[in-house]
Write a protein that holds these residues in place. Structure first.
Motif, PDB file in Angstrom:
ATOM      1  N   LEU A 122      41.376 -96.597  25.260  1.00  0.00           N
ATOM      2  CA  LEU A 122      40.484 -95.654  25.937  1.00  0.00           C
ATOM      3  C   LEU A 122      39.733 -94.828  24.906  1.00  0.00           C
ATOM      4  O   LEU A 122      38.496 -94.675  24.980  1.00  0.00           O
ATOM      5  N   ALA A 123      40.449 -94.280  23.943  1.00  0.00           N
ATOM      6  CA  ALA A 123      39.799 -93.456  22.935  1.00  0.00           C
ATOM      7  C   ALA A 123      38.799 -94.263  22.110  1.00  0.00           C
ATOM      8  O   ALA A 123      37.700 -93.789  21.792  1.00  0.00           O
TER       9      ALA A 123
ATOM     10  N   LYS B 256      35.570 -95.022  24.229  1.00  0.00           N
ATOM     11  CA  LYS B 256      34.734 -93.821  24.355  1.00  0.00           C
ATOM     12  C   LYS B 256      34.073 -93.471  23.026  1.00  0.00           C
ATOM     13  O   LYS B 256      32.895 -93.104  22.970  1.00  0.00           O
ATOM     14  N   LEU B 257      34.820 -93.605  21.941  1.00  0.00           N
ATOM     15  CA  LEU B 257      34.274 -93.252  20.637  1.00  0.00           C
ATOM     16  C   LEU B 257      33.173 -94.208  20.214  1.00  0.00           C
ATOM     17  O   LEU B 257      32.094 -93.788  19.782  1.00  0.00           O
ATOM     18  N   LEU B 258      33.414 -95.506  20.357  1.00  0.00           N
ATOM     19  CA  LEU B 258      32.411 -96.481  19.936  1.00  0.00           C
ATOM     20  C   LEU B 258      31.134 -96.369  20.745  1.00  0.00           C
ATOM     21  O   LEU B 258      30.039 -96.613  20.226  1.00  0.00           O
ATOM     22  N   SER B 259      31.237 -95.986  22.000  1.00  0.00           N
ATOM     23  CA  SER B 259      30.043 -95.902  22.849  1.00  0.00           C
ATOM     24  C   SER B 259      29.066 -94.840  22.368  1.00  0.00           C
ATOM     25  O   SER B 259      27.892 -94.868  22.730  1.00  0.00           O
ATOM     26  N   THR B 260      29.536 -93.909  21.525  1.00  0.00           N
ATOM     27  CA  THR B 260      28.632 -92.867  21.027  1.00  0.00           C
ATOM     28  C   THR B 260      27.738 -93.359  19.898  1.00  0.00           C
ATOM     29  O   THR B 260      26.830 -92.641  19.479  1.00  0.00           O
ATOM     30  N   LEU B 261      27.981 -94.561  19.402  1.00  0.00           N
ATOM     31  CA  LEU B 261      27.200 -95.061  18.269  1.00  0.00           C
ATOM     32  C   LEU B 261      25.812 -95.527  18.655  1.00  0.00           C
ATOM     33  O   LEU B 261      24.942 -95.686  17.788  1.00  0.00           O
ATOM     34  N   TRP B 262      25.587 -95.777  19.937  1.00  0.00           N
ATOM     35  CA  TRP B 262      24.292 -96.272  20.399  1.00  0.00           C
ATOM     36  C   TRP B 262      23.783 -95.406  21.550  1.00  0.00           C
ATOM     37  O   TRP B 262      24.573 -94.824  22.307  1.00  0.00           O
ATOM     38  N   ASP B 263      22.444 -95.365  21.693  1.00  0.00           N
ATOM     39  CA  ASP B 263      21.880 -94.714  22.871  1.00  0.00           C
ATOM     40  C   ASP B 263      21.748 -95.733  23.997  1.00  0.00           C
ATOM     41  O   ASP B 263      22.204 -96.879  23.885  1.00  0.00           O
ATOM     42  N   ASP B 264      21.128 -95.326  25.099  1.00  0.00           N
ATOM     43  CA  ASP B 264      21.068 -96.204  26.271  1.00  0.00           C
ATOM     44  C   ASP B 264      20.242 -97.467  26.039  1.00  0.00           C
ATOM     45  O   ASP B 264      20.403 -98.469  26.744  1.00  0.00           O
ATOM     46  N   ASP B 265      19.355 -97.449  25.026  1.00  0.00           N
ATOM     47  CA  ASP B 265      18.556 -98.641  24.694  1.00  0.00           C
ATOM     48  C   ASP B 265      19.276 -99.580  23.728  1.00  0.00           C
ATOM     49  O   ASP B 265      18.758-100.639  23.399  1.00  0.00           O
ATOM     50  N   GLY B 266      20.441 -99.161  23.261  1.00  0.00           N
ATOM     51  CA  GLY B 266      21.147 -99.961  22.271  1.00  0.00           C
ATOM     52  C   GLY B 266      20.743 -99.669  20.844  1.00  0.00           C
ATOM     53  O   GLY B 266      21.214-100.334  19.921  1.00  0.00           O
TER      54      GLY B 266
ATOM     55  N   ALA C 207      33.598 -86.463  14.109  1.00  0.00           N
ATOM     56  CA  ALA C 207      33.200 -85.326  14.948  1.00  0.00           C
ATOM     57  C   ALA C 207      33.336 -85.618  16.438  1.00  0.00           C
ATOM     58  O   ALA C 207      33.338 -84.684  17.245  1.00  0.00           O
ATOM     59  N   ARG C 208      33.466 -86.894  16.794  1.00  0.00           N
ATOM     60  CA  ARG C 208      33.474 -87.263  18.212  1.00  0.00           C
ATOM     61  C   ARG C 208      34.767 -87.938  18.652  1.00  0.00           C
ATOM     62  O   ARG C 208      34.817 -88.543  19.725  1.00  0.00           O
ATOM     63  N   ALA C 209      35.804 -87.856  17.863  1.00  0.00           N
ATOM     64  CA  ALA C 209      37.067 -88.494  18.233  1.00  0.00           C
ATOM     65  C   ALA C 209      37.596 -87.873  19.529  1.00  0.00           C
ATOM     66  O   ALA C 209      37.908 -86.674  19.561  1.00  0.00           O
TER      67      ALA C 209
ATOM     68  N   LEU D  87      41.907 -90.710  13.331  1.00  0.00           N
ATOM     69  CA  LEU D  87      41.061 -91.780  12.791  1.00  0.00           C
ATOM     70  C   LEU D  87      41.397 -92.021  11.328  1.00  0.00           C
ATOM     71  O   LEU D  87      41.647 -91.083  10.570  1.00  0.00           O
ATOM     72  N   SER D  88      41.390 -93.280  10.942  1.00  0.00           N
ATOM     73  CA  SER D  88      41.502 -93.627   9.526  1.00  0.00           C
ATOM     74  C   SER D  88      40.490 -94.719   9.207  1.00  0.00           C
ATOM     75  O   SER D  88      40.160 -95.560  10.057  1.00  0.00           O
ATOM     76  N   PHE D  89      39.992 -94.698   7.966  1.00  0.00           N
ATOM     77  CA  PHE D  89      38.956 -95.624   7.515  1.00  0.00           C
ATOM     78  C   PHE D  89      39.496 -96.400   6.315  1.00  0.00           C
ATOM     79  O   PHE D  89      40.048 -95.819   5.385  1.00  0.00           O
ATOM     80  N   SER D  90      39.341 -97.708   6.336  1.00  0.00           N
ATOM     81  CA  SER D  90      39.864 -98.544   5.257  1.00  0.00           C
ATOM     82  C   SER D  90      38.943 -99.736   5.021  1.00  0.00           C
ATOM     83  O   SER D  90      38.007 -99.977   5.799  1.00  0.00           O
ATOM     84  N   ASP D  91      39.213-100.487   3.959  1.00  0.00           N
ATOM     85  CA  ASP D  91      38.445-101.700   3.619  1.00  0.00           C
ATOM     86  C   ASP D  91      36.948-101.431   3.620  1.00  0.00           C
ATOM     87  O   ASP D  91      36.156-102.201   4.166  1.00  0.00           O
ATOM     88  N   ILE D  92      36.547-100.347   3.000  1.00  0.00           N
ATOM     89  CA  ILE D  92      35.141 -99.941   2.985  1.00  0.00           C
ATOM     90  C   ILE D  92      34.378-100.780   1.962  1.00  0.00           C
ATOM     91  O   ILE D  92      34.770-100.873   0.801  1.00  0.00           O
ATOM     92  N   ASP D  93      33.300-101.391   2.404  1.00  0.00           N
ATOM     93  CA  ASP D  93      32.502-102.266   1.541  1.00  0.00           C
ATOM     94  C   ASP D  93      31.033-101.947   1.762  1.00  0.00           C
ATOM     95  O   ASP D  93      30.518-102.128   2.870  1.00  0.00           O
TER      96      ASP D  93
END
Length: 475
Positions: free
Chosen positions: A252-253, A256-266, A364-366, A372-378
């Motif tokens: 669920l989290a 909801k979090l990923l949906s904030t990455l795009w606006d309604d047009d994608g 900021a939107r979690a 949240l954790s971030f790994s394997d950054i390339d």
């Protein structure tokens, strides 16, 4: 292939010499395709978990092809150590030949590793058995990028056949063995072999064309910022019936979090991620549907011209997810979900800056206080070509002569992050990004294929480019 050991009579007019190179290039295509088929049969996947011996076998096969040309001072299979891990990188092939009499040096790049097959049931023929259907050669690596390897080899064979082996052009080749897996040892390899790779002109044969009949010179590439995001909301899994409705599960989290990455047009909705303002050629929605496999009823995303969305704007794609599968679904609240996020970065923006922007956005939107954790950054930077150099003029002329139509300057939505390493190591070199693919090549996908006529035109064009540079004086 029979090749004389010396240059023909120097009184031969330049036009006749160029015609001889073209004829030799046309004649070189069948052998190049046969050798390409042999390379395709080697499953040289450099990803973790695959057999390294196959990548080594592929490198050895490429080494033999280059050694057989008889023009290089050195041809060797070599590796570099990955600085971050201390592990040995995948085998690459390096060949070098010094320039003479004031001629420039050209570095020819391609890669011999390939993408994994994926779901083999989706292939219409065996992925590592080269198969010709309807004017196309099918097989993993047939286009990306073993065809690039053979375009280089075939073009050199043609130059040798037409002018002999003692031409003055300096030629270096670097055939990488881990491009598809991220080029982890590339920067170290460049640093260790800078003298052997140094060149006035660099040709990267790992891009595409406008269509099967129209050549292209890639003048811009988006960068990339790829990472794994892990979202955690629970210390352990819990019964969804007992606690659902009060306890947030990680899925669920994550949704909801990923949906904030795009606006309604994608379109990307992340502050601090930039766009590039540049004109694009005409390209219709129907062409997009045909080339991308977008069915009627499914709308394109984003705003602006279609090519501006692909070439000059950022995009964000979720390319992988670790969560319970449908088969293993149970009435359980998942404590943790991981996703791989791939962001393409517009030319002109530093990839690390773009990553910082998306990380700040997500933190900021979690929702629900999710951890949240971030790994394997390339991260790999975008690339813009300086089109004012003499090598670009040589390349455009060769492409028009080889294909019979003028080339189109294109941007590419995909990334070739190692080009930033080339720019850093060889700041004075002119970099030309070309390729043998057409929009229907399906690189990275099932039923990858090479358009045979496109390959023929690409090989001829590269041979003509080599001839032009062999007639030029180094700046």
């Amino acid at each position: 292939m029979s090749a004389s050991s010396s240059r023909p009579d120097p009184s031969t007019p330049g036009a006749s010499r160029r015609a001889a190179v073209r004829a030799a290039a046309e004649a070189a295509v069948p052998a190049a395709l046969a050798d390409l088929g042999n390379l395709v049969r080697i499953p040289s996947v450099a990803f973790p978990g695959f057999d390294r011996a196959e990548v080594e076998r592929s490198a050895t096969a490429v080494q033999a092809l280059l050694a057989d040309l008889g023009i290089f001072d050195r041809v060797e299979v070599t590796t570099a150590v990955i600085p971050e891990t201390g592990a040995e990188g995948m085998p690459a092939v390096l060949a070098s030949r010094a320039a003479r009499n004031g001629r420039p040096t050209i570095l020819l790049y391609a890669h011999h590793d390939v993408q994994p097959v994926g779901d083999e049931s989706l292939w219409e023929s065996a992925p590592f058995e080269p198969t010709v259907r309807d004017g196309r050669l099918y097989g993993r690596g047939a286009a990306d990028d073993k065809a690039g390897v053979m375009a280089h080899v075939g073009a050199l064979r043609a130059l040798i056949e037409a002018v002999g082996t003692d031409f003055d052009l300096g030629v270096n080749l670097f055939i990488e063995g881990e491009e598809e897996a991220g080029s982890a040892s590339f920067a170290a390899f460049l640093a260790e072999n800078a003298d052997a790779l140094r060149a006035d002109v660099i040709v990267v044969a790992d891009s595409g064309n406008w269509d099967a009949a129209t050549p292209a010179l890639t003048v811009s590439l988006r960068g990339n910022a790829r990472f794994t995001l892990t979202v955690r909301t629970l210390e352990h899994a819990s019964h969804s019936g007992m606690f659902g409705g009060a306890v947030p599960d990680a899925m669920l989290a994550t949704v909801k979090l990923l949906s904030t990455l795009w606006d309604d047009d994608g379109a990307v909705a992340v502050a601090g991620v930039h766009e590039r303002d540049a004109e694009t050629p005409e390209y219709t929605e129907q062409t997009l549907r045909d080339e991308a496999g977008l069915p009627d009823g499914v709308s394109p995303i984003g705003r602006g011209t279609i090519l501006s969305r692909i070439w000059n704007k950022p995009s964000i794609t979720i390319t992988g997810i670790d969560a319970p599968s449908v088969r293993n679904a149970s009435n359980t609240l998942s404590p943790e979900v991981s996703v791989v996020i791939s962001m393409r970065v517009a030319p002109g923006q530093d990839a690390r800056e773009a990553f910082a922007a998306i990380e700040e956005h997500l933190r900021a939107r979690a929702p629900f206080g999710a951890q949240l954790s971030f790994s394997d950054i390339d991260c790999g930077n975008a690339f813009l070509v300086d089109t004012g150099g003499s090598a670009v003029a040589h390349a455009r002329a060769a492409l028009e002569e080889g294909y019979g139509v003028p080339p189109v300057d294109i941007g590419v939505g995909g990334s070739i992050p190692f080009i930033a390493d080339l720019v850093r190591e060889f700041p004075g070199a002119q970099i030309l990004v070309t390729g043998v693919e057409d929009p229907h090549a399906r690189a990275h996908s099932p039923n990858e294929s090479l358009h045979l006529d496109t390959f023929r035109h690409a090989l001829v064009s590269e041979a003509l480019l080599l001839e032009s540079l062999d007639s030029a004086t180094a700046s």
